[in-house]
Design a protein around this motif. Sequence first.
Motif, PDB file in Angstrom:
ATOM      1  N   UNK A 111       1.309  -1.003   0.222  1.00  0.00           N
ATOM      2  CA  UNK A 111      -0.026  -0.005  -0.011  1.00  0.00           C
ATOM      3  C   UNK A 111       0.932   1.786  -0.270  1.00  0.00           C
ATOM      4  N   UNK A 112       1.691   0.878  -0.030  1.00  0.00           N
ATOM      5  CA  UNK A 112       3.132   2.997  -0.135  1.00  0.00           C
ATOM      6  C   UNK A 112       3.592   3.305  -1.124  1.00  0.00           C
ATOM      7  N   UNK A 129       7.277   6.966  -8.745  1.00  0.00           N
ATOM      8  CA  UNK A 129       9.043   6.334  -9.716  1.00  0.00           C
ATOM      9  C   UNK A 129       9.832   5.635  -8.826  1.00  0.00           C
ATOM     10  N   UNK A 130       9.795   5.674  -7.169  1.00  0.00           N
ATOM     11  CA  UNK A 130      10.570   5.855  -6.721  1.00  0.00           C
ATOM     12  C   UNK A 130       9.921   4.249  -5.607  1.00  0.00           C
ATOM     13  N   UNK A 132       8.156   2.401  -7.402  1.00  0.00           N
ATOM     14  CA  UNK A 132       8.382   0.905  -8.884  1.00  0.00           C
ATOM     15  C   UNK A 132       9.331   0.686  -8.843  1.00  0.00           C
ATOM     16  N   UNK A 133      10.313   1.884  -9.526  1.00  0.00           N
ATOM     17  CA  UNK A 133      11.564   1.669  -8.983  1.00  0.00           C
ATOM     18  C   UNK A 133      12.698   0.049  -8.207  1.00  0.00           C
ATOM     19  N   UNK A 134      11.645   0.707  -6.946  1.00  0.00           N
ATOM     20  CA  UNK A 134      11.534  -0.594  -5.458  1.00  0.00           C
ATOM     21  C   UNK A 134      10.515  -1.752  -6.037  1.00  0.00           C
ATOM     22  N   UNK A 135       9.886  -1.999  -6.568  1.00  0.00           N
ATOM     23  CA  UNK A 135       9.529  -3.016  -7.422  1.00  0.00           C
ATOM     24  C   UNK A 135      10.206  -3.712  -7.852  1.00  0.00           C
ATOM     25  N   UNK A 174      13.131   4.931   3.129  1.00  0.00           N
ATOM     26  CA  UNK A 174      12.057   4.413   3.734  1.00  0.00           C
ATOM     27  C   UNK A 174      11.660   3.291   3.095  1.00  0.00           C
ATOM     28  N   UNK A 175      11.466   2.912   2.043  1.00  0.00           N
ATOM     29  CA  UNK A 175      10.789   1.770   1.684  1.00  0.00           C
ATOM     30  C   UNK A 175      11.772   0.848   1.345  1.00  0.00           C
TER      31      UNK A 175
END
Length: 195
Positions: A111-112, A129-130, A132-135, A174-175
Amino acid sequence: MVLTFDDLALQFQDYTDVKGKIRREVQSGRLAQIKRGLYETNAHTDGKYLAGAIYGPSYLSFDYVLSMCSLIPEAVFRTYTSATFRKRKAKQFDNAFGLFTYRDVPAAVYPLGVELQEENGYSYQIATPEKALCDKLYTISPVGSVKALRALLFDDLRIDENAFWQLNLSDIKRLAPLYKSTNHKYLAKLIDGGK
């Protein structure tokens, strides 16, 4: 407008053969089938509006968002990549609106970093975008160092390095730990080390 079979059954309740009526509506082009039991009234609707209805809960992410935000050079045409959670396997749907791919991310991060967008009478969820990059990094085999992660980001994925450093790096930091993955550990170290 997205309509279910039940919506159409109610709309065509005066017809003796509801399935036949729906089939004729699809053949005439007045309805477009998205998947079994799901239809769209406008055959020219952008697939981003339909991705969440096809398989969910889900939000647009991965290459679709990275391309849309010009972080990667590849243009993603009629290909919609979305994140899900606890589905346990990737899913793909190919229809007249495009190719829709769904992959899991950890439930803790699902959810984040997701925004609700409303356009043209449709609403859809999309990753920042942040996020999506982590995903994206979550779907890639782990690397063994910050140097290897740098090569992965800027050589293999061809992420624009200047655009990367313009992202909200505190959001990424944070993610990243919530994914509990090696790639994210090195991503946080890369950010701490700076350019």
